[in-house]
Motif scaffolding. Structure first.
Motif, mmCIF file in Angstrom:
data_model
loop_
_atom_site.group_PDB
_atom_site.id
_atom_site.type_symbol
_atom_site.label_atom_id
_atom_site.label_comp_id
_atom_site.label_asym_id
_atom_site.label_seq_id
_atom_site.Cartn_x
_atom_site.Cartn_y
_atom_site.Cartn_z
ATOM 1 N N GLU A 57 -0.747 -5.260 1.992
ATOM 2 C CA GLU A 57 0.025 -5.117 0.757
ATOM 3 C C GLU A 57 0.058 -6.433 -0.015
ATOM 4 O O GLU A 57 -0.066 -6.444 -1.243
ATOM 5 C CB GLU A 57 1.436 -4.620 1.072
ATOM 6 C CG GLU A 57 1.438 -3.159 1.487
ATOM 7 C CD GLU A 57 2.814 -2.620 1.817
ATOM 8 O OE1 GLU A 57 3.818 -3.171 1.321
ATOM 9 O OE2 GLU A 57 2.882 -1.634 2.576
ATOM 10 N N TYR A 78 0.977 6.430 9.478
ATOM 11 C CA TYR A 78 0.686 6.216 8.055
ATOM 12 C C TYR A 78 1.795 6.816 7.184
ATOM 13 O O TYR A 78 2.227 6.201 6.216
ATOM 14 C CB TYR A 78 -0.668 6.808 7.668
ATOM 15 C CG TYR A 78 -1.859 6.045 8.196
ATOM 16 C CD1 TYR A 78 -1.871 4.655 8.225
ATOM 17 C CD2 TYR A 78 -2.992 6.708 8.645
ATOM 18 C CE1 TYR A 78 -2.968 3.956 8.700
ATOM 19 C CE2 TYR A 78 -4.094 6.011 9.110
ATOM 20 C CZ TYR A 78 -4.078 4.641 9.137
ATOM 21 O OH TYR A 78 -5.161 3.949 9.598
ATOM 22 N N LYS A 79 2.260 8.009 7.529
ATOM 23 C CA LYS A 79 3.343 8.625 6.748
ATOM 24 C C LYS A 79 4.608 7.775 6.827
ATOM 25 O O LYS A 79 5.286 7.574 5.817
ATOM 26 C CB LYS A 79 3.599 10.051 7.225
ATOM 27 C CG LYS A 79 2.514 11.016 6.780
ATOM 28 C CD LYS A 79 2.805 12.436 7.218
ATOM 29 C CE LYS A 79 1.751 13.392 6.677
ATOM 30 N NZ LYS A 79 1.996 14.781 7.074
ATOM 31 N N LYS A 132 4.748 4.675 7.123
ATOM 32 C CA LYS A 132 4.499 3.468 6.326
ATOM 33 C C LYS A 132 4.426 3.756 4.833
ATOM 34 O O LYS A 132 4.146 2.856 4.043
ATOM 35 C CB LYS A 132 3.208 2.774 6.788
ATOM 36 C CG LYS A 132 3.251 2.275 8.212
ATOM 37 C CD LYS A 132 4.290 1.208 8.386
ATOM 38 C CE LYS A 132 4.365 0.737 9.824
ATOM 39 N NZ LYS A 132 5.554 -0.068 10.051
ATOM 40 N N GLY A 133 4.640 5.016 4.438
ATOM 41 C CA GLY A 133 4.704 5.334 3.015
ATOM 42 C C GLY A 133 3.447 5.955 2.427
ATOM 43 O O GLY A 133 3.352 6.145 1.217
ATOM 44 N N PHE A 134 2.476 6.303 3.264
ATOM 45 C CA PHE A 134 1.262 6.959 2.780
ATOM 46 C C PHE A 134 1.500 8.457 2.646
ATOM 47 O O PHE A 134 2.243 9.051 3.426
ATOM 48 C CB PHE A 134 0.094 6.723 3.749
ATOM 49 C CG PHE A 134 -0.478 5.347 3.700
ATOM 50 C CD1 PHE A 134 -1.622 5.074 2.974
ATOM 51 C CD2 PHE A 134 0.133 4.302 4.386
ATOM 52 C CE1 PHE A 134 -2.158 3.793 2.929
ATOM 53 C CE2 PHE A 134 -0.386 3.020 4.345
ATOM 54 C CZ PHE A 134 -1.536 2.757 3.622
ATOM 55 N N SER A 135 0.849 9.063 1.661
ATOM 56 C CA SER A 135 0.905 10.511 1.458
ATOM 57 C C SER A 135 -0.514 11.065 1.473
ATOM 58 O O SER A 135 -1.452 10.395 1.043
ATOM 59 C CB SER A 135 1.515 10.837 0.091
ATOM 60 O OG SER A 135 2.809 10.319 -0.013
ATOM 61 N N LYS A 165 -1.068 5.001 -0.581
ATOM 62 C CA LYS A 165 0.256 4.413 -0.750
ATOM 63 C C LYS A 165 0.231 3.497 -1.963
ATOM 64 O O LYS A 165 -0.566 2.562 -2.018
ATOM 65 C CB LYS A 165 0.640 3.586 0.483
ATOM 66 C CG LYS A 165 1.973 2.883 0.322
ATOM 67 C CD LYS A 165 2.299 2.009 1.505
ATOM 68 C CE LYS A 165 3.657 1.348 1.291
ATOM 69 N NZ LYS A 165 4.065 0.587 2.467
#
Length: 172
Positions: free
Chosen positions: A109, A135-136, A138-141, A163
Motif C-alpha cells: 500500500e 484477502y477479504k 484485508k479489504g479486497f473484493s 482493493k
C-alpha cells in the motif's frame, strides 16, 4: 522481529527466489491443483529463467521478505494502468499466521501511495479458500472470475480481487 523487503536484482537473489517458490508452491498448491500442474506452473512462471525475464523485460519487481537476514517469503508486483498488480505474495508455512502478510500489505500500500497508484489487484485460485478469506479481511473484493489457459493442458480458474488504495477504483 523486523521484516524487510529486499528488492531482487542480482542472479543469486533470483536463485533464492526460485528455490523459495518451488518449496512454497509444492506445499501450498499440491492439495488444490491437478497433479503435475504445480510443477508446470513453477517452471513456467517461477523458475530462474522465467523470473529473470519478468524482471528484465516484463516490468515485474520482486522483493524477498526477510526476517533478519533469512528469506521467509516473497512478493512480485507490476504497475499497470494506474494500479499495482500483486502477482505473487507467498510465505513459508512456518511463517504464516504471524502478521508478516499484514506487513507485506502495508509495504505494498505504501508503494502504491508513493507511485500514485489507485488500487492493488490480484488473481487467486477460486478454491484457495483460506487465502481468499485473508484477502477479504484485508479489504479486497471479488471483481470478477476468469479462466486462463496457461498451456500444457492446464487452466487457472481464478477470482480477480481488488482493493482501492487512497482513492476510488474501477474494475480491472
Amino acid at each position: 522481529m523486523q521484516i524487510t523487503f529486499l528488492p531482487v536484482t542480482q542472479p543469486e537473489q533470483i536463485d533464492t527466489l526460485a528455490a523459495l517458490a518451488k518449496e512454497i508452491w509444492q506445499e501450498h498448491f499440491t492439495p488444490i491443483l491437478k497433479p503435475g500442474q504445480v510443477d508446470y506452473m513453477v517452471e513456467k512462471f517461477q523458475s530462474v529463467p522465467a523470473m529473470t525475464e519478468q524482471i528484465q523485460h516484463g516490468g515485474y519487481r520482486y522483493f524477498l521478505l526477510q526476517k533478519g537476514t533469512v528469506p521467509i517469503g516473497y512478493t512480485g508486483v507490476k504497475s499497470e494502468n494506474g494500479k499495482l498488480f500483486l502477482s505473487k505474495l507467498y510465505l513459508q508455512k512456518q511463517h504464516r499466521g504471524k502478521g508478516y502478510a499484514s506487513k507485506a500489505f502495508a509495504f505494498l500500500e505504501s508503494l502504491c501511495q508513493k507511485e500514485g497508484l489507485s488500487a492493488i489487484w490480484l488473481t487467486v485460485n477460486r478454491y484457495n479458500t483460506d487465502t481468499i478469506a485473508i484477502y477479504k479481511k484485508k479489504g479486497f473484493s471479488v471483481i470478477r472470475t476468469q479462466v486462463t489457459d496457461i498451456g500444457g493442458g492446464y487452466v487457472m480458474d481464478d477470482y480477480v480481487m481488488e482493493k482501492p488504495v487512497g482513492g476510488t477504483s474501477h474494475a480491472v
